[in-house]
Motif scaffolding. Structure first.
Motif, PDB file in Angstrom:
ATOM      1  N   ARG A   1      -0.781  -0.425   4.767  1.00 19.80           N
ATOM      2  CA  ARG A   1      -1.133  -0.894   3.338  1.00 19.80           C
ATOM      3  C   ARG A   1      -0.193  -1.426   2.681  1.00 19.80           C
ATOM      4  O   ARG A   1       0.229  -2.649   1.584  1.00 19.80           O
ATOM      5  CB  ARG A   1      -2.862   0.139   2.303  1.00 19.80           C
TER       6      ARG A   1
ATOM      7  N   GLN B   1       1.751  -4.449   1.146  1.00 21.39           N
ATOM      8  CA  GLN B   1       1.124  -4.653  -0.583  1.00 21.39           C
ATOM      9  C   GLN B   1       2.035  -5.684  -0.336  1.00 21.39           C
ATOM     10  O   GLN B   1       2.919  -6.716  -1.733  1.00 21.39           O
ATOM     11  CB  GLN B   1       0.737  -3.486  -1.373  1.00 21.39           C
TER      12      GLN B   1
ATOM     13  N   ASN C   1      -5.710  -8.559   3.387  1.00 20.58           N
ATOM     14  CA  ASN C   1      -6.245  -7.776   3.845  1.00 20.58           C
ATOM     15  C   ASN C   1      -6.635  -7.710   5.357  1.00 20.58           C
ATOM     16  O   ASN C   1      -6.251  -6.461   6.450  1.00 20.58           O
ATOM     17  CB  ASN C   1      -7.350  -7.295   2.942  1.00 20.58           C
TER      18      ASN C   1
END
Length: 524
Positions: free
Chosen positions: A47, A51, A57
């Motif tokens: 994650r 980012q 996602n």
């Protein structure tokens, strides 16, 4: 079958100077992040990386697989390859068609880059029997072990041939991977290291370094090996040095058989290329050594990435633990020609390609032993294509690079004269030191000694001064001015007795002025 397909594709690869910067490709949309749900750190790292790189996602893929670094071929198929192929089809990342023989063929693929996160298995152990494999077609022997990364790069081939290596159609290319229509390969890198904290730092360093480019000095450590089959490694490093200097990157080039010794002042290290010690040694074991932010560091060795979990084992893990952002390695014996050709790798980095593109352009074989450890999208020299002349004008690194670019067409003698004048006016220590080393390597020792004296006067950091002294002492010795070398190292040793390099200065002093051999007294 896969070798014939690769051979045909090689014919379609033309030479192009285009880079990902110029094509405007959205690399994030062409990237997936694969993590291990069974590892406590892997999902969070995935994650975090997504980012930082603005990766969608739905491009994060969690698998349930072993947390061990080494797995069996059956585990690889069941927990990694087969689930990924299913996900690629479900998410419409690739388009499949069926051949006349009933074999699946990828006709289009939206994914070019794969980032494997810490926690994913690293290597696939050898197996005795594998349905569909044809060991007799393996010209390299009976090897069927491989890195997970290299095996995944040909996921879209649906091949059962695991013995031997598959030739890489992207080898020696000069085009972004996005320009290869219906490419059967993906560029797989891993963000992996002895700790999750190091992985996070690698990700952050890559992203931050890209904003202004990777600046600093290169250290290149040759092995002086001319034996059959091994001379190529030194030739690669010679080409690396040539390309770096053409780009105006200062290089400390060691051609002695031994690696850089412990205590050698290796500060501001943005690039490191070397071989052929079995494990990290020399300056890399000094407690205070640290790479420059965003550094790329590679040491050629057969088992350089045999494990990535031990900061003291082999080369890749120790280099990352000391601050490097990216490295290349091998999980099993690869043979030199099937390791990454460092001259190509370095050349492509300097031309603004991503770490993944540069690594795979430099690698002849797939389904083999190599791993590229670092952010696949990292472009350490991408910013050089868009240098803002108003920014950081006083940087010694930037000045040397811009001078080299503007004066590249000049004759060598004219170039050196102009470069020395420019370095003197700007009191540019790194540039003057590099000019000295160019002269020393050419056997022009008097010119080298003079330039090193100037560089020492320009420097303010202790390690820079000590390195210049060591280089000047070496030039004096080679110019048969041993007394001058002795005086130099003796005086400096007294000024910096506690520096890590002081042991090297004392060693030179002892070699130049050995203590007298005591004469035994005659017996009464």
């Amino acid at each position: 079958m896969r070798r014939l397909f690769f051979s045909a594709l090689l014919l379609s690869l033309g030479a192009s100077a285009a880079s990902a910067v110029e094509t405007g490709v959205d690399l994030a949309k062409a990237t997936i992040v694969v993590f291990n749900r069974a590892d406590p750190d892997s999902p969070g790292l995935a994650r975090f990386y997504a980012q930082q790189r603005h990766i969608p996602n739905d491009h994060l893929v969690g698998l349930d697989c072993s947390t061990e670094e080494e797995i069996s071929r059956q585990e690889y198929d069941k927990t990694i390859a087969e689930p990924l192929r299913k996900i690629f089809s479900e998410r419409n990342w690739w388009t499949l068609r069926t051949s006349a023989e009933g074999r699946s063929i990828v006709s289009a693929n939206r994914i070019d880059f794969v980032a494997l996160m810490r926690g994913m298995p690293l290597k696939i152990r050898a197996t005795v029997s594998y349905p569909g494999d044809q060991p007799e077609n393996n010209a390299i022997g009976t090897q069927n072990q491989a890195s997970v990364d290299s095996e995944l790069s040909i996921l879209g081939l649906f091949s059962r041939q695991i013995s031997g290596a598959a030739m890489n159609p992207y080898f020696q290319s000069f085009r972004p991977i996005a320009e290869l229509d219906a490419s059967p390969i993906m560029l797989v890198c891993r963000l992996d290291a002895p700790s999750a904290a190091i992985v996070r730092r690698m990700i952050t360093d890559a992203v931050e370094t890209e904003k202004s480019g990777l600046w600093g000095r290169a250290y290149v450590d040759g092995a002086h090996n001319s034996s059959s089959g091994l001379a190529d490694g030194d030739q690669w490093l010679q080409s690396v040095v040539k390309d770096l200097r053409q780009a105006g990157i200062p290089v400390v080039y060691d051609t002695e058989p031994a690696i850089f010794p412990a205590g050698f002042p290796m500060n501001d290290c943005a690039l490191y290329y070397g071989w052929y010690a079995g494990s990290a040694a020399g300056p890399f074991t000094d407690p205070d050594f640290a790479f420059a932010r965003g550094a790329v560091a590679v040491h050629i060795h057969s088992y350089s990435a045999n494990t990535l979990r031990d900061s003291g084992a082999n080369w890749v893990a120790p280099l990352l633990s000391k601050g490097a952002a990216a490295s290349l390695g091998n999980v099993y014996e690869p043979y030199l020609q099937l390791t990454a050709h460092l001259d190509i790798f370095n050349n492509r980095l300097l031309h603004g390609f991503t770490f993944a593109e540069s690594a795979y352009m430099a690698t002849r074989a797939l389904s083999w032993m190599s791993v590229a450890v670092g952010d696949p999208l990292y472009r350490p020299y991408g910013a050089w294509l868009q240098i803002d002349a108003k920014r950081d004008n006083r940087s010694d690194w930037r000045m040397y690079h811009e001078f080299a670019q503007k004066n590249a067409a000049k004759e060598p003698a004219d170039y050196l004269t102009l470069a020395r004048q420019a370095a003197a006016r700007a009191t540019n220590g790194p540039m003057m030191e590099d000019l000295a080393l160019i002269q020393k390597e050419a056997g022009n020792f008097d010119a080298a000694i003079s330039c090193l004296q100037q560089a020492r006067a320009f420097y303010r950091k202790r390690d820079d001064i000590l390195r210049a002294v060591l280089e000047q002492a070496d030039a004096l010795i080679k110019a048969d001015k041993k007394q001058a070398a002795l005086v130099l190292v003796h005086n400096i040793s007294r000024v910096a007795p506690d520096a890590p390099a002081s042991a090297l200065l004392r060693k030179i002093e002892q070699e130049l002025n050995p203590p007298p051999i005591a004469t035994p007294k005659p017996s009464p």
